[in-house]
Design an enzyme around this catalytic site. Structure first.
Site, PDB file in Angstrom:
ATOM      1  N   ASP A 131      -1.490  -2.401   5.300  1.00  0.00           N
ATOM      2  CA  ASP A 131      -0.355  -2.943   6.051  1.00  0.00           C
ATOM      3  C   ASP A 131      -0.069  -2.041   7.264  1.00  0.00           C
ATOM      4  OD1 ASP A 131      -0.033  -5.007   4.325  1.00  0.00           O
ATOM      5  OD2 ASP A 131       1.831  -4.300   3.411  1.00  0.00           O
TER       6      ASP A 131
ATOM      7  N   CYS B 124       3.255  -7.489   3.538  1.00  0.00           N
ATOM      8  CA  CYS B 124       3.839  -8.388   2.551  1.00  0.00           C
ATOM      9  C   CYS B 124       5.359  -8.376   2.630  1.00  0.00           C
ATOM     10  CB  CYS B 124       3.396  -7.967   1.156  1.00  0.00           C
ATOM     11  SG  CYS B 124       3.970  -6.332   0.727  1.00  0.00           S
TER      12      CYS B 124
ATOM     13  N   CYS C  35       4.885   0.356  -0.078  1.00  0.00           N
ATOM     14  CA  CYS C  35       5.405  -0.335   1.112  1.00  0.00           C
ATOM     15  C   CYS C  35       6.608   0.418   1.678  1.00  0.00           C
ATOM     16  CB  CYS C  35       5.807  -1.762   0.769  1.00  0.00           C
ATOM     17  SG  CYS C  35       4.448  -2.750   0.130  1.00  0.00           S
TER      18      CYS C  35
ATOM     19  N   CYS D 280      -2.948  -0.195   1.279  1.00  0.00           N
ATOM     20  CA  CYS D 280      -3.280  -1.622   1.332  1.00  0.00           C
ATOM     21  C   CYS D 280      -3.659  -2.095   2.725  1.00  0.00           C
ATOM     22  CB  CYS D 280      -2.102  -2.451   0.831  1.00  0.00           C
ATOM     23  SG  CYS D 280      -0.661  -2.300   1.887  1.00  0.00           S
TER      24      CYS D 280
END
Lengths: 395, 127
Positions: free
Chosen positions: B38, B61, B105, B36
């Site tokens: 990040d 996030c 994540c 993503c």
């Protein structure tokens, strides 16, 4: 959470107007007849559907027999795009022009992009037109893309993420010059700004009830007289054989009422614009390094799209949610698809900036106090998240 | 996408532990999620083969921030060798779970600690 809930996601959906709900109520269990049944009782339902059709037509400056009801904007787009495409494959007479080429844009809603992608898998050719940094369609690229095989142009009226309004009149002139059908997805504009089909010059226009204070699960497709489509949902002979299925009478009645109310509330855009501009100015003044995608003028009155550099969008969204403020984000983390917004990327915004996107979309019930609250809490949220961000320390 | 974060995730996201930078760290890990985009930066201080301090900064996030935060809690006080064995599953478990689409994540946090320790080991060899 006894604080007031502040809803700033009206481009996603709106609350149904109480007048809409009242209008719908009798059609659930009092006047529940099937509009196609022949006894008198059912004629009440039929009349209600036809009255709603007139109201939708009036808002669009169309004829009632140019409106078909659907389950919403997505279905209207599918009926229009696949209907024109398939009319070219079948022995429909008087089809405008035979061909297999469709033109659309890179910033359409998935409800247009996905039907186009699917048609590609069925042998159609699709050209996806670029947009400039404001999200406006490149008209030269569009003109150059039209060939003698082009059968349909589908360009949205206004973009749901950034609010940019597309030059529909210019596109319709091009479409007419080349004898090509022109469809517009007007889900974000119907009920919010003028959608006169003759001024726009479109052959097909999709709309959705719940985007302008009508009920969910109902929409409509405007089909200019003479436009050749083949049906997409087959069954009973409803909606001139173009969309089979028993009418969603309460929904249709609610949609009609929402159209009627939209005509009464035409001044509302001014209020939305004032509040939106106040929000814009406040963010400009209070938060450094924010960019504002979308056209500065030709934009939906209530839409404010922002990218807050160095902060990921979903993390802002959740912090605002803690404060009772509902917004949306085009960040990869918020999308579920793990890709940042295709709209922002098409506008030339770098991936990491698109990852920092947030959309505020205002509506009828929003007040100055709502905006004041956002301007009080949001700068602190950004400050806190920038402290966590590895980009933060360099500044 | 509806959010289905556990209370633990929300709590770490609202009050992340050990945010920041360590001056003269013994190891730095800078990793980007290939999924993503990040980004996480992890700084560690090591004494007698034990991680005595850790600080992080994350652009991501709620799940990414919470994973980073809980990771620092897990590794502080741990021998380097043990910290190297931490997997994303361990992080997910400590958070009481993550939504399926957010599992990557926790991988970012695992990558972060591996990268920081590798940096430490490289530097330690040179000394």
């Amino acid at each position: 959470m006894n604080e007031k809930f502040i809803y700033l996601d009206h481009n996603a959906t709106t609350p149904a107007d109480l007048r809409v709900i009242e209008a719908m109520r009798p059609y659930f269990n009092e006047l529940y007849g099937n509009p196609l049944s022949l006894y008198k009782f059912a004629s009440k339902s039929r009349e209600a559907v036809e009255l709603a059709r007139e109201k939708v037509a009036k808002l669009l400056n169309a004829e009632p027999n140019e409106i078909i009801f659907t389950s919403g904007g997505t279905e209207a787009n599918n009926v229009a795009i696949k209907g024109v495409a398939h009319a070219n494959l079948t022995a429909v007479r008087q089809v405008k022009k035979r061909g297999n080429h469709i033109i659309t844009s890179k910033i359409e809603h998935p409800a247009v992009l996905k039907p186009c992608k699917w048609l590609e898998s069925q042998g159609f050719k699709v050209t996806y037109i670029s947009v400039d940094k404001y999200g406006v369609i490149d008209l030269d690229e569009l003109r150059d893309a039209i060939t003698d095989k082009t059968i349909l142009i589908s360009i949205m009226h206004a973009n749901n993420e950034v609010g940019t309004i597309e030059p529909i009149e210019e596109i319709s002139r091009l479409a007419k010059e080349h004898n090509v059908y022109f469809h517009t997805d007007a889900v974000q504009t119907v009920g919010k700004t003028s959608t006169n089909v003759d001024e726009l010059g479109v052959d097909l226009l999709s709309l959705s009830g719940h985007k302008f204070y009508g009920p969910k699960g109902v929409g409509a497709l405007y089909i200019r007289r003479g436009t050749k489509l083949v049906p997409f949902v087959h069954g009973g002979g409803h909606e001139r054989n173009l969309r089979a299925g028993t009418h969603n009478v309460p929904g249709i009645v609610g949609l009609g009422k929402a159209c009627e109310i939209a005509e009464l509330e035409r001044e509302e855009a001014k209020k939305l614009k004032r509040l939106r501009d106040k929000l814009y100015q406040g963010i400009m003044d209070k938060i450094p390094e924010v960019i504002f995608p979308g056209h500065p003028e030709n934009r939906l009155a209530g839409t404010l799209s922002i990218c807050v550099k160095y902060v990921e969008g979903e993390s802002m969204l959740i912090n605002l949610d803690f404060e009772g403020i509902a917004v949306s984000s085009g960040s990869a983390c918020a999308s579920g698809s793990l890709e940042p917004s295709h709209v922002l990327l098409a506008m030339g915004i770098p991936r990491e900036v698109a990852h920092s996107s947030l959309r505020f979309s205002l509506g009828r019930d929003n007040t100055d106090e709502d905006i004041d609250k956002v301007l009080t809490v949001f700068p602190n949220i950004v400050k806190k998240l920038r402290k966590i961000s590895p980009f933060g320390k360099h500044r | 996408m509806a959010l289905e974060y556990t209370d633990k995730v929300i709590e770490h996201f609202r009050n992340p532990r050990n945010v920041g930078v360590i001056e003269n760290p013994d190891g730095i890990g800078k990793v980007t999620s290939p999924i993503c985009g990040d980004i996480m930066e992890l700084y560690i201080k090591v004494k007698d083969n034990i991680i005595v301090d850790a600080k992080f900064q994350t652009f991501g996030c709620a799940a990414a921030v919470a994973s980073s935060s809980i990771l620092t809690e897990i590794i502080i006080g741990k021998p380097v060798k043990e910290a190297l064995k931490i997997t994303n599953k361990r992080i997910v478990k400590a958070l009481g779970g993550l939504p399926k689409e957010k599992l990557h994540c926790s991988v970012l946090a695992e990558d972060g600690v591996k990268s920081a320790i590798e940096d430490y080991l490289r530097k330690a060899k040179r000394r």
